[in-house]
Write a protein that holds these residues in place. Structure first.
Motif, mmCIF file in Angstrom:
data_model
loop_
_atom_site.group_PDB
_atom_site.id
_atom_site.type_symbol
_atom_site.label_atom_id
_atom_site.label_comp_id
_atom_site.label_asym_id
_atom_site.label_seq_id
_atom_site.Cartn_x
_atom_site.Cartn_y
_atom_site.Cartn_z
ATOM 1 N N GLY A 178 5.064 12.933 -12.593
ATOM 2 C CA GLY A 178 4.683 12.321 -13.854
ATOM 3 C C GLY A 178 3.544 11.327 -13.743
ATOM 4 N N ALA A 179 3.173 10.937 -12.504
ATOM 5 C CA ALA A 179 2.069 10.001 -12.324
ATOM 6 C C ALA A 179 0.735 10.694 -12.622
ATOM 7 C CB ALA A 179 2.052 9.459 -10.902
ATOM 8 N N ALA A 223 0.833 -1.202 0.000
ATOM 9 C CA ALA A 223 0.000 0.000 0.000
ATOM 10 C C ALA A 223 0.870 1.256 0.000
ATOM 11 C CB ALA A 223 -0.923 -0.011 1.215
ATOM 12 N N ALA A 224 1.945 1.240 0.792
ATOM 13 C CA ALA A 224 2.849 2.383 0.835
ATOM 14 C C ALA A 224 3.549 2.577 -0.509
ATOM 15 C CB ALA A 224 3.881 2.187 1.949
ATOM 16 N N GLU A 225 3.929 1.469 -1.133
ATOM 17 C CA GLU A 225 4.593 1.542 -2.435
ATOM 18 C C GLU A 225 3.647 2.115 -3.491
ATOM 19 O OE1 GLU A 225 5.687 -1.956 -5.317
ATOM 20 O OE2 GLU A 225 7.379 -1.658 -3.949
ATOM 21 N N ARG A 226 2.395 1.677 -3.471
ATOM 22 C CA ARG A 226 1.416 2.191 -4.434
ATOM 23 C C ARG A 226 1.167 3.683 -4.206
ATOM 24 N NH1 ARG A 226 2.705 -1.701 -6.597
ATOM 25 N NH2 ARG A 226 1.463 -3.535 -7.195
ATOM 26 N N ALA A 227 1.158 4.081 -2.930
ATOM 27 C CA ALA A 227 0.956 5.500 -2.619
ATOM 28 C C ALA A 227 2.117 6.335 -3.145
ATOM 29 C CB ALA A 227 0.800 5.687 -1.117
ATOM 30 N N ARG A 228 3.339 5.828 -2.991
ATOM 31 C CA ARG A 228 4.512 6.560 -3.511
ATOM 32 C C ARG A 228 4.444 6.667 -5.031
ATOM 33 N NH1 ARG A 228 7.150 3.475 0.495
ATOM 34 N NH2 ARG A 228 7.781 1.924 -1.055
ATOM 35 N N GLU A 229 4.028 5.578 -5.680
ATOM 36 C CA GLU A 229 3.921 5.605 -7.139
ATOM 37 C C GLU A 229 2.869 6.607 -7.591
ATOM 38 O OE1 GLU A 229 3.017 1.586 -8.107
ATOM 39 O OE2 GLU A 229 5.083 0.871 -7.878
ATOM 40 N N ALA A 230 1.755 6.669 -6.836
ATOM 41 C CA ALA A 230 0.671 7.576 -7.209
ATOM 42 C C ALA A 230 1.078 9.035 -7.070
ATOM 43 C CB ALA A 230 -0.556 7.288 -6.343
#
Length: 245
Positions: free
Chosen positions: A185-186, A174-181
């Motif tokens: 450029g996201a 969940a933390a990784e997805r939040a960082r990606e979001a």
């Protein structure tokens, strides 16, 4: 009577102990290992295969410390390699072979699930729990690990150690997805709000050649209100260059 013959520890082993993991998640010490320089061995009794640990207290040329080695305790002469995989007994050999098979999956979720399910259907739940928690976390990324966890039997998922790992893995994903979001450029996540009876969406303002400044504030927030003049100045300065606010 399992005989555990460990690999070279890379320093002088002062002492080592072997422990067995109990169903409630605690450990029971089985005995002290025999130490010969950097090598150690242990012989003892287990009524059935069990998750175990070897606790080593090591002196190196520059420091003293401890190391915990995890393996499956079962009859056989078990040896460890430089990859911290173990050989010389049925389940330890099977775990090592599964790890090598997973490395060949190259991130393919379907292939990962197939390897894990085949292993889970073939060997006891404790072996699958050991594979999930002590061996493959460094081999698989977060999503592939969760794919593997979701595919195993309920008896494995209910293991206390597996449940603890799964909780941490889901939180990390969940933390990784939040960082990606939130990465530069996201794609933004659209949302809306109402003003004087009319609904506005972020997507109403975003478009090619536009820059949108979004500021969240509340009328009761004194620092927020004090910031408004600066936001207006920024908008006036850059509106001609495509800034929307």
């Amino acid at each position: 009577s399992p005989l555990l013959s460990m690999f070279d520890a890379g320093g002088v082993v002062d002492s080592a102990f072997v422990r067995q993991r109990l169903p409630d998640g605690t450990y029971s010490t089985l005995g002290r290992a025999e130490v010969d320089g950097a090598s150690l061995s242990f012989s003892g009794e287990v009524s059935e295969p069990a998750l175990g640990q070897v606790l080593c207290y090591i002196t190196t040329p520059v420091s003293k410390g401890s190391a915990t080695l995890s393996l499956i305790l079962e009859p056989g002469k078990i040896s460890g390699d430089e990859k911290l995989l173990y050989h010389g007994s049925k389940l330890n050999d099977a775990v090592s072979e599964a790890v090598e098979a997973l490395k060949q999956c190259a991130g393919d979720s379907l292939a990962v699930v197939e390897v894990i399910q085949t292993f889970d259907n073939t060997y006891p739940a404790l072996a699958t729990a050991f594979l999930l928690t002590k061996v493959i976390p460094p081999v698989l990324d977060l999503q592939r690990w969760i794919d593997a966890y979701d595919s195993v039997s309920e008896s494995v998922q209910n293991d206390l150690l597996v449940q603890s790992y799964a909780k941490g893995m889901y939180a990390s994903l969940a933390a990784e997805r939040a960082r990606e979001a939130m990465a530069v450029g996201a794609k933004y996540r659209d949302f809306y709000g109402s003003w004087e009876g009319k609904e506005y969406r972020l997507s109403d303002f975003v478009g090619p050649g536009k820059y949108v400044l979004v500021d969240f504030w509340a009328s009761w927030c004194v620092p927020c209100r004090k910031e408004i003049p600066f936001i207006l100045d920024t908008y006036k300065k850059f509106r001609s260059k495509g800034l929307e606010g």
